[in-house]
Design a protein around this motif. Sequence first.
Motif, PDB file in Angstrom:
ATOM      1  N   CYS A  68      33.473  44.042  55.773  1.00 49.78           N
ATOM      2  CA  CYS A  68      32.840  42.719  55.728  1.00 49.78           C
ATOM      3  C   CYS A  68      33.817  41.647  56.214  1.00 49.78           C
ATOM      4  N   ASP A  69      33.275  40.513  56.551  1.00 54.27           N
ATOM      5  CA  ASP A  69      34.093  39.355  56.885  1.00 54.27           C
ATOM      6  C   ASP A  69      34.525  38.698  55.576  1.00 54.27           C
ATOM      7  N   PRO A  70      35.835  38.733  55.233  1.00 55.16           N
ATOM      8  CA  PRO A  70      36.288  38.158  53.962  1.00 55.16           C
ATOM      9  C   PRO A  70      35.952  36.676  53.810  1.00 55.16           C
ATOM     10  N   SER A  71      35.787  35.983  54.934  1.00 54.19           N
ATOM     11  CA  SER A  71      35.479  34.554  54.838  1.00 54.19           C
ATOM     12  C   SER A  71      34.069  34.308  54.298  1.00 54.19           C
ATOM     13  N   ARG A  72      33.231  35.332  54.289  1.00 52.55           N
ATOM     14  CA  ARG A  72      31.869  35.187  53.781  1.00 52.55           C
ATOM     15  C   ARG A  72      31.794  35.413  52.271  1.00 52.55           C
ATOM     16  N   VAL A  73      32.913  35.792  51.660  1.00 52.81           N
ATOM     17  CA  VAL A  73      32.967  35.941  50.205  1.00 52.81           C
ATOM     18  C   VAL A  73      33.109  34.558  49.592  1.00 52.81           C
ATOM     19  N   ILE A  74      32.201  34.202  48.721  1.00 53.65           N
ATOM     20  CA  ILE A  74      32.172  32.860  48.129  1.00 53.65           C
ATOM     21  C   ILE A  74      32.433  32.968  46.631  1.00 53.65           C
ATOM     22  N   ILE A  75      33.393  32.170  46.149  1.00 51.87           N
ATOM     23  CA  ILE A  75      33.728  32.125  44.733  1.00 51.87           C
ATOM     24  C   ILE A  75      33.642  30.685  44.253  1.00 51.87           C
TER      25      ILE A  75
END
Length: 262
Positions: A107-114
């Motif tokens: 996955c694109d890590p930048s698409r992980v939202i916290i």
Amino acid sequence: MASTKKNASRRSSRGKSPRREAVHKKAGRKAPGNLTRKPRRRGRPANATVPKPRKRVARETPSARPLSVSAAFPWSISPNSVRFLNDADLSAVLRKLLTDEAHLRGCDPSRVIINTEEKAADEGCDGWTPAPKSSGPWLGSSETCWQFKAGAAGQASKLKGEVAKPIPTKTLREGGRFVVVASEAPSGEKGRRERLKVLQREAKRLNLPVANIEVLTSEGQAQWLNQHPAISAPLAGLPGGSGRRKRHGGCWRRGERAGCHS
């Protein structure tokens, strides 16, 4: 008949010699007819007690000993290491964990939202991960809405209403996953099922699919963290990390032990 007498005379004269007879005669004794030793009886006497055979105990080799979670590697941690994390620490740990796992799954890590604000209105979602290219036990195979529950907030009685929030409801209806991370949940599998039962009961009431609802307790989180040494090492007290480990009484400082005793 002659042979029988001959054999009897041989037996009577066995062990006799003129010299021995002279010695015994001089001493006033009668020479014994047979000086041969009796054969030794082999075996144990009839009244002898037979000792019980010793039980052979197999020696335990180091390779046969089961390794605990905390003893497998120097960076490995136990469930207690994550059980006392507060909201900020739990969110920081899961940010790194979800980002690294997303990278491993293509996955694109930048698409992980916290969600970085602890008390902000999150509409039921503290974290979001996209559908991974390769499925796994942690990110599954679809989009996932994550809810972080540290401390008493992860108790089963306090999870009522979480599924009914906007983002979890929308995610489940669209085929995604809803995962609640209850870091302080004890009792192992029993505690996980108690929390999962509360969430599934509410999903059934709202006509939502229950198969994509999961609960991650301290045991599961510790197992997941041990697969990422760079994240678990600071929690294990090893230097070189920026993570924080919190224990009762605030006995853990950043990246090192404070030297207090429990």
